[in-house]
Design an enzyme around this catalytic site. Structure first.
Site, PDB file in Angstrom:
ATOM      1  N   ARG C 364       0.814 -11.767  11.591  1.00 27.13           N
ATOM      2  CA  ARG C 364       0.809 -11.804  10.141  1.00 27.13           C
ATOM      3  C   ARG C 364      -0.370 -11.085   9.503  1.00 27.13           C
ATOM      4  NH1 ARG C 364       1.728 -17.859   7.433  1.00 27.13           N
ATOM      5  NH2 ARG C 364       1.953 -17.175   5.366  1.00 27.13           N
ATOM      6  N   CYS C 365      -0.080  -9.772   9.659  1.00 26.67           N
ATOM      7  CA  CYS C 365      -0.988  -8.672   9.369  1.00 26.67           C
ATOM      8  C   CYS C 365      -0.221  -7.446   9.611  1.00 26.67           C
ATOM      9  CB  CYS C 365      -2.135  -8.775  10.528  1.00 26.67           C
ATOM     10  SG  CYS C 365      -3.140  -7.209  10.592  1.00 26.67           S
ATOM     11  N   GLU C 734       0.647 -12.183   4.343  1.00 27.50           N
ATOM     12  CA  GLU C 734      -0.594 -11.984   5.191  1.00 27.50           C
ATOM     13  C   GLU C 734      -1.717 -11.811   4.470  1.00 27.50           C
ATOM     14  OE1 GLU C 734       1.674  -8.925   6.955  1.00 27.50           O
ATOM     15  OE2 GLU C 734       0.428  -7.541   6.435  1.00 27.50           O
TER      16      GLU C 734
END
Lengths: 288, 166, 782
Positions: C364-365, C734
Site C-alpha cells: 500500500r505504498c 495509499e
C-alpha cells in the site's frame, strides 16, 4: 492446514464416552475444540480417536446450590458472558469469560476445555485458583472431586486420568462482601495474556479482608496461586498499603520469561500494576 | 479413518453427506455443497472469514468438524437474503460502503446479523466488540460499524411496524 | 434513464451485489473437472544444505500422484525465475535452501487433504548452515555469503543528490538532528492468501492460468519469458485474475508456487490448484519495508530547514524481489524531502541480501514512500522539538508555499500541485489544536502523559511516465478499451485489476462524466488478458492516475466522434455544437440537440459516409508526470504509565487527492489505509531470531488489528487538482498508510520528549513504551 486422519465418535451418554476413553488409550476428548482442532491442523496432535462429548446431555448448566455455583464443564464461554447470574454475582468469572479469545470462539469454547487443556496461557485456571474452586472428574469408577489447587500438574497436564472426563466446576457461592476482578493485558483481541491477574476477596463490614484468592495467568509453567500475597491481605484492612504489599508479593511469585510479548521485567511490573488495579476494583465490587 | 453419514439443515434445506471424520465444516460447505461464500483466511481461528451460523450462533467453520454439524442447522451468507430481498445487514453494508474486497464480508454479515438479533440497539463500541473475532484488512472498520447501525435502525423500524395483515 | 453519476457522486458500488450474497468469485472458488491439488514441503531452516529428499513414504499415500523437486525442474531449466526487480530467485532448490519456509518439494494429489498428507510424509534431510539475518552484518567482509551466484551480499548501491553541497550546508547549519530509524519488516496480510489454478490444455497447447494477481498482463509476459523455451508462447497463455480478497502489493510478485502449479499441470495434463495457507502466506510471500535509515536534518538560525541526508540499508532477504520500477532500486525513496522547501539533499541506499524470505513489495505504498515519509516526518518533529518549537508552527514555516508549484524538489521530483498550509490548518481546526496543547500542559504538570503528533506528508503516485518508469522493461502506461453498444450501453476494459478499490464503480463514473452515459450502464471488466488491453496493473495508487486517465481520454475520443455524428444529424458545423453532460446541442438553440444515446445509435445505423462505423476506441495513457497527493494528520494519544499502553484518543486525517470521483469510496480508502498505517505503527512486525526463524507466522502472532484496537478515524479534505491529469485526480489509496505511522510515532514521542525521549521505532508496543518510561524514571509501579 489439514488435520491428520483420526476416528470419531459422538457418544450421547457419559458412560459411553467414558467407555470409549477406557477402550482407546490414544483417544482425546473433543469439547469446544478450539484448542484441539487448531493443534490437529498444525499436526501437533495426532489422536487415534476423538470422543466428542458435545452430544452428551446435561453437561452445560449454571446453578447455585449447597453453597456453590456449579458450572457444567460443557458450558460455553459465551453463556458465562451472557449469564445475568454470573455478571451480577461472579464478576471475576464474568471478566474472565469476556477476555477469552474472541466472541465467535466463545460461542463454542467451553470452561471445562479451557481448564482441562491446562495451557498456562489459558484464563480460567488462574480465576479458578483465585476462587478456590473444585472440579468433578468422572471416570470408570465414578466421580471424584479435585480441589483446583491439585488440578494443574504442569504445562498442558492435569491430574485427570486419561480415562476421566472433567464434568463440573464448582466455586463458592457469593457471600456478602465478596468481590473479584480479572485484569488481562493482551496485545489485541484474541491474544493470550502478556500478563493477567485474578483476584477474589471478601471484606467484612469493618473493611477487613476475611479471605483472598490471587492467581496469575501466563506467568509461569502453570497458573500461579500467590499464597504470600493472599496472606498479606487476609486479616488486614483493605487499604492502599495492604493492596500494594500484596501486589509486591504477587510480583515476587510470578515466574515470567522474556518473549515477544515483553521482557521478564515488564511482565513482573505488570503483575504489580494489575494486582493493585484488580484489587481496587474487587474492593469496589465487594462494597456494592 | 472413520466416515460418517451426516444430515443437517443448510440455509433451511436438508442436506446429507458421507464425510471423513477429519473433514472441516468449512470444506464441507465449500467443496461438498459448493457454497463458496464462506471463505478461508487463516488456520488459527483468528480471522473469521469462515464464519457461519451454527444453531443460531456465529462460529468459525474452520474449527468445527463437518461431522459435528450432524443434526445441526447451519446458515451461510447464501441464506441471508430471503425471497430475493436482501437482509437489512446486507443492505446496510451496501448503503454504508461497509465492504471493499468482499472477502471478510460474509463473515462480518453473519456475525453482525446474529449480534443484532440479540442486541437491537447497540452502541458503536458494542458493535466493535461483537465483530472483534472477524478481521477486515480493507475498511478500517468505520463503515462496517455504520452499516451495522444502519441495519439495527432498519430492523427496529420493521419490528415497530404492526404485522401486515395477510 | 438512471442518474449519470459523474464526478462527486457517492454512488453505491456496482460490485457489492455479488460480494454481499456470497457470489464473489475468488481463486479458491474455482473448481474444474479432474482438478488436482498441489501442496508444498518447506524448509524449517533459514540456510541449509539438502542432503537428501525421500518421497518414498509419501508416494505410498493413496491419492498422492507425484512430486516435483529442484532436480526435476533443472532438466527444463525452470528451477530459477526472474523477479520483477531484475534479480532472480529459485523456484525450487537443487541443493541449498536460503530462507526459512522456502519451497523444497511440490506434492501433487487428488485433493487438498491427501496433498497435505503427502507433504507430511516427505522426509528431507538437511545440514544446517550458518545464517546471516542482520543486513549490517551481511555487509561486513568476512560474513556468510547468501547468494552463491553473487560476489557479495551488497545487491546494489544507489545514490542521489548533491553530496558536497549537502555537506557544506550541514557544516554551516545552526541545528542538526540525527536519528537511526528502523522501518520494520511487515506483511500485507490480505485476508485472502495467494493461490492459483493452472489449466494446461495439451491438445491446443494452451494455458489458462487463474491467479490472484494485481498485474495479470505482467504475469502473462513473465510466464512467457520463464517458460517460452519449453513451449509456453504468450498468445497461448491466458491469465485470469478473478475477484481478489485484498492485494495491497502482495499479489504483484510471481511466487514459486505459481510456476510449480503450471509445471504440474503441464506434466500431468490436468488442472492443478495451489492455495497457500496463512502460515505459508506470512512466512514465504513477499514482505514489505525493512529499511534501516540513518537520517540527518539541518536548520538555520531562523528555524528553516536547509539540508537533509540519509544513509540507508535495505534488507531484501535472499533476493531482490521487489516490484520497483527498474530505474529506481530504492523505489521513490527520494521523495524523502517531503513537504518542505529546501535545496540541499543527498541520500545513499545499499540493497542487501540476508537469509530471509525475498522481497519486498510496495505494501500500500508507491515504492518506498512509506519509508521516506516516516523518515522525514520523524526528523522534522525531532528538529522542531530540539529547537523548542511547536511542531505545527515549525512545519508551517518550512512548507513549500502554494505559489511555488510546480515545485522541483532537491532530489529531482517535480511536485505537480499542493497547498500544505491549508491542509494542516484544516486539521488543526478540526482537532482543536490549541486547546489540546493547553490540556497537554496541564496534564504534564500532574504527571500524566499525553501526546499530539503531526504528519504532513507528500505522496508520489501514479507510476509512471514511460521515459522514467518501467518494470522489467515494460513501460508503466495503462489502458482503457471502451466499446459503446448501439443502444448506448457500454463496456470498458482495463489493464488494471481492482482488489476492493471499487473500479467497477469508479471507472464507470469517469466514463459517465466524460460521455454522459449513466454509470449504471457502463460495465467494467478487468483481469482477463485475452480481452483486456495491456496494462501494468493495480498497485502504488496508480489506477486513477493512469487507467482512470485512459478512461477519460478514451471517452473524450468517442465524444469527438459523437460531435461529428451530431453535426451530420443536426446538419450543422462541428464548431456550432456545444456539449452538455450527455448531449450536443446547437449553440443558441438548446432544443436542437442529440443525446449520446441517439448519437451512438446513429454510429451503427446512420453514420456519415466519411466516418468509420461503430463506437469504440482504446487508449494507452502515458502520464506526463506523477501525481503528488498530500495531507496533514494529527493524532492524540494517552499513555498508561503503569502498562506502557498507548491509547489513541483522536485521529484527524485531512487528505488532498485532487478531484474526488466517488467521495464515498475515497473516504473508505482513507479509513482502510489509516488502519493499515496504525497497524505497523503500533502492532505489526515480522521478527526473526538470529537463526532466521520467524516470529509472526500466524494470525495469532502477526498482529492484524481488530475493530477494537483500530482507532476511530475523523476525516477531512481539501481539493487541489493535479494540473496535468485529465480531470485533476491524484491517487489516494495509499496516502493514509504512508501518512499515518509518523503521526502515531510523533504523538508518542511528543508525550515523552520532556522526559528525554527523542525517538521510538515502530511498532510502538506497550513493552517498548514501558521500557522507555522505566529508563527515564517515569514508569508507574502501582
Amino acid at each position: 492446514m489439514i488435520p491428520p486422519a483420526f476416528d470419531y465418535a459422538a457418544p450421547t451418554s457419559l458412560s459411553d464416552a467414558l467407555a470409549l476413553l477406557s477402550q482407546n488409550p490414544e483417544a482425546k476428548v473433543l469439547a469446544g475444540g478450539h484448542s484441539l482442532i487448531p493443534a490437529l491442523k498444525f499436526r501437533m496432535a495426532s489422536p487415534a480417536l476423538l470422543v466428542d462429548i458435545n452430544k452428551v446431555a446435561g453437561l452445560a448448566y449454571l446453578r447455585e446450590a449447597g453453597g456453590w455455583l456449579a458450572i457444567g464443564a460443557m458450558t460455553r464461554e459465551a453463556d458465562l458472558d451472557r449469564s445475568a447470574l454470573v455478571r451480577e454475582k461472579y464478576p471475576l468469572l464474568a471478566d474472565t469469560a469476556r477476555m477469552i479469545a474472541d466472541p465467535l470462539v466463545r460461542n463454542l469454547a467451553t470452561i471445562g476445555g479451557n481448564l482441562a487443556h491446562a495451557d498456562p496461557a489459558n484464563d480460567h485456571p488462574a480465576t479458578m485458583l483465585a476462587y478456590r474452586a473444585e472440579v468433578t472428574a468422572q471416570g470408570p469408577a465414578g466421580a471424584r472431586t479435585i480441589p483446583i489447587a491439585d488440578f494443574f500438574t504442569g504445562p498442558f497436564t492435569t491430574s485427570l486420568a486419561a480415562n476421566e472426563i472433567l464434568t463440573e466446576i464448582r466455586l463458592p457461592a457469593r457471600r456478602a462482601g465478596d468481590g473479584g476482578c480479572y485484569l488481562k493485558i493482551e496485545r489485541k483481541v484474541g491474544d493470550y495474556a502478556t500478563a493477567a491477574v485474578a483476584v477474589q476477596i471478601n471484606v467484612n463490614a469493618a473493611g477487613v479482608c476475611t479471605s483472598a484468592g490471587l492467581a496469575l495467568t501466563n506467568l509461569g509453567l502453570t497458573a500461579i496461586r500467590c499464597a504470600a500475597a493472599e496472606a498479606a491481605l487476609v486479616g488486614q484492612p483493605l487499604d492502599e498499603a495492604a493492596i500494594k504489599a500484596a501486589a509486591q508479593r504477587a510480583a515476587q511469585a510470578a515466574e515470567p520469561v522474556s518473549d515477544y510479548r515483553g521482557s521478564e521485567a515488564y511482565k513482573r511490573s505488570l503483575v504489580t500494576t494489575l494486582t493493585v488495579r484488580a484489587l481496587r476494583t474487587a474492593l469496589e465490587r465487594a462494597r456494592r | 479413518m472413520s466416515t460418517h453419514h451426516i444430515k443437517l439443515t443448510l440455509n433451511g434445506e436438508t442436506k446429507e453427506a458421507d464425510v471423513p471424520a477429519r473433514l472441516l465444516l468449512v470444506h464441507l460447505i465449500r467443496e461438498v455443497f459448493n457454497l463458496t461464500g464462506t471463505h478461508i483466511g487463516c488456520d488459527t481461528t483468528s480471522c473469521g472469514a469462515c464464519t457461519v451460523i451454527l444453531n443460531g450462533r456465529p462460529v468459525k467453520a474452520c474449527t468445527v468438524l463437518a461431522v459435528q454439524a450432524d443434526g445441526a442447522a447451519v446458515q451461510t451468507v447464501e441464506g441471508l437474503a430471503q425471497g430475493g430481498q436482501l437482509h437489512p445487514i446486507q443492505e446496510g453494508f451496501h448503503q454504508c460502503h461497509g465492504l471493499q474486497c468482499g472477502f471478510c464480508t460474509p463473515g462480518m454479515l453473519l456475525t453482525s446479523a446474529a449480534f443484532l438479533a440479540e442486541h437491537p440497539n447497540p452502541s458503536d463500541d458494542e458493535i466493535r466488540w461483537a465483530i472483534s473475532g472477524n478481521l477486515c484488512r480493507c475498511t478500517g472498520y468505520m463503515n462496517i460499524v455504520k452499516a451495522v447501525q444502519y441495519a439495527a435502525e432498519k430492523m427496529r423500524a420493521a419490528s415497530a411496524q404492526p404485522a401486515a395483515a395477510d | 434513464m438512471p442518474e449519470i453519476n459523474g464526478f462527486g457522486h457517492s454512488m453505491k458500488r456496482k460490485e457489492d451485489a455479488r460480494f454481499l450474497q456470497g457470489k464473489g468469485n475468488y481463486i479458491d472458488d474455482f473448481k474444474l473437472p479432474g482438478m488436482l491439488w498441489l501442496d508444498i514441503v518447506r524448509s524449517p531452516y533459514a540456510h541449509a544444505r539438502i542432503k537428501s529428499i525421500d518421497t518414498s513414504q509419501a508416494a505410498k499415500v493413496p491419492g498422492v500422484l507425484g512430486f516435483i523437486t529442484g532436480r526435476d525442474l533443472e532438466k527444463y531449466n525452470l528451477h530459477w525465475m526472474p523477479t520483477l526487480a531484475g534479480d532472480k530467485q529459485m523456484v525450487l532448490p537443487i541443493d541449498t535452501v536460503k530462507y526459512q519456509s522456502q519451497e523444497v518439494v511440490a506434492v501433487i494429489a487428488t485433493d487438498r487433504y491427501t496433498a497435505a498428507d503427502g507433504v507430511a510424509a516427505v522426509t528431507v534431510d538437511y545440514e544446517p548452515l550458518p545464517v546471516v539475518v542482520d543486513p549490517h552484518k551481511a555487509l561486513q567482509p568476512d560474513t556468510i555469503k547468501v547468494r552463491d551466484d553473487k560476489d557479495s551480499n551488497r545487491i546494489w548501491h544507489w545514490e542521489v543528490g548533491d553530496r558536497e553541497g549537502t555537506a557544506a550546508a550541514f557544516a554551516q547549519a545552526a541545528t542538526i538532528v540525527r536519528e537511526k530509524i528502523y522501518i520494520p519488516r511487515i506483511h500485507v496480510a490480505s485476508i485472502e492468501t495467494c493461490g492459483c489454478l493452472a489449466d494446461w490444455d495439451g491438445v491446443n497447447k494452451r494455458l489458462t492460468f487463474y491467479v490472484t494477481s494485481q498485474a495479470p498482463h505482467v504475469y502473462r509476459t513473465v510466464l512467457a519469458l520463464v517458460a517460452g523455451h519449453v513451449g509456453l508462447s504468450e498468445e497461448n497463455i491466458r491469465v485470469v485474475s478473478p475477484d481478489i480478497g485484498g492485494g495491497f502489493g502482495g499479489k504483484v510478485p510471481v511466487y514459486p508456487g505459481y510456476v510449480l502449479a503450471v509445471a504440474a499441470s503441464v506434466l500431468l495434463g490436468k488442472p492443478v490448484k495451489w492455495i497457500e495457507d496463512r502460515s505459508e502466506n506470512l512466512a514465504a510471500d513477499s514482505f514489505a519495508r525493512d529499511y534501516h535509515i540513518n537520517a540527518e536534518l539541518a536548520a538555520d538560525q531562523a528555524g528553516r530547514i536547509v539540508a537533509m541526508r540519509m544513509d540507508t540499508v535495505a534488507d531484501h532477504g535472499y533476493s531482490d524481489a521487489q516490484a520497483s520500477p527498474s530505474k529506481f532500486p530504492a523505489g521513490l525513496f527520494h521523495i524523502a524531502t517531503g513537504s518542505y522547501d529546501f535545496q540541499k539533499a543527498y541520500m545513499q541506499v545499499d540493497g542487501v541480501y540476508t537469509n530471509k524470505p525475498p522481497g519486498g513489495v510496495a505494501y500500500r505504498c508507491s515504492f518506498r514512500v512509506t519509508e521516506a515519509v516516516h523518515a522525514i516526518e520523524r526528523m522534522v518533529d525531532i528538529l522542531a522539538h530540539e529547537r523548542g518549537e511547536d511542531p505545527a508552527e515549525f512545519r508551517l514555516r518550512n512548507f513549500i508555499k502554494p505559489e511555488q508549484f510546480p515545485y522541483m524538489s532537491a532530489l529531482g521530483w517535480e511536485y505537480d500541485s499542493g497547498n500544505y498550509h491549508q491542509a494542516l490548518r484544516v486539521a488543526m481546526d478540526m482537532i482543536g489544536y490549541a486547546d489540546l496543547r493547553r490540556e497537554q500542559a496541564e496534564k504534564r504538570a500532574r504527571g500524566e502523559l499525553m501526546g499530539i503528533g503531526i504528519s504532513s506528508f507528500t505522496e508520489i503516485v501514479g507510476a509512471g511516465p514511460a521515459h522514467q518508469f518501467d518494470i522489467i522493461g515494460l513501460k508503466m502506461f495503462d489502458s482503457c478499451e471502451l466499446r459503446v453498444h448501439p443502444t448506448g450501453k457500454a463496456i470498458a476494459r482495463f489493464g488494471t485489476k481492482s482488489q476492493g478499490q471499487g473500479h467497477e464503480t469508479t471507472y464507470a463514473q469517469i466514463i459517465a462524466n466524460e460521455l454522459g452515459i449513466p454509470a449504471e450502464h457502463v460495465k467494467i471488466e478487468e483481469g482477463d488478458t485475452d480481452t483486456a488491453p495491456y496494462g501494468l496493473g493495480t498497485y502504488a495508487s496508480r489506477s486513477t492516475p493512469t487507467a482512470g486517465a485512459a478512461a477519460a481520454v478514451a471517452a473524450r475520443k468517442l465524444r469527438d466522434k459523437a460531435r461529428k455524428i451530431a453535426a451530420h444529424l443536426l446538419e450543422c458545423a462541428e464548431d456550432d455544437l456545444e456539449w452538455d453532460k450527455d448531449r450536443f446541442f446547437v449553440k443558441g438553440a438548446p432544443g436542437k440537440a442529440k443525446t449520446i444515446q441517439e448519437l451512438v445509435f446513429a454510429a451503427y445505423t446512420n453514420h456519415p459516409s466519411d466516418l468509420e462505423g461503430g463506437f469504440e476506441t482504446v487508449h494507452y495513457y502515458n502520464p506526463p508526470n506523477l501525481t503528488y497527493p498530500f495531507g496533514s494528520y494529527i493524532c492524540v494519544v494517552d499513555i498508561d504509565r503503569g502498562t506502557g499502553q498507548v491509547q489513541t484518543r483522536r485521529f484527524v486525517a485531512v487528505d488532498d487527492c485532487g478531484t474526488r470521483i466517488n467521495p464515498m469510496i475515497v473516504e473508505g480508502q482513507i479509513h482502510g489505509g489509516l488502519t493499515q498505517g496504525f497497524a505497523p505503527a503500533m502492532m505489526e512486525e515480522m521478527q526473526y531470531d538470529e537463526n532466521g526463524n520467524l516470529y509472526g507466522g500466524t494470525f495469532m502472532d502477526y498482529m492484524v488489528p481488530t475493530a477494537v484496537e483500530s482507532p476511530k478515524w475523523e476525516v477531512g479534505e481539501t481539493v487541489t487538482p493535479s494540473p496535468h491529469h485529465p480531470f485533476g485526480a491524484k491517487g489516494v489509496g495509499e496516502s493514509p498508510t504512508v501518512g499515518a505511522p509518523p503521526a502515531f510515532a510523533n504523538a508518542v514521542v511528543d508525550a515523552l520528549w520532556h522526559l528525554g525521549v527523542r525517538h521510538v521505532d515502530i511498532p510502538i508496543t506497550a513493552p517498548k513504551v514501558w521500557e522507555l518510561l522505566k529508563q527515564h524514571g517515569a514508569a508507574l509501579e502501582e
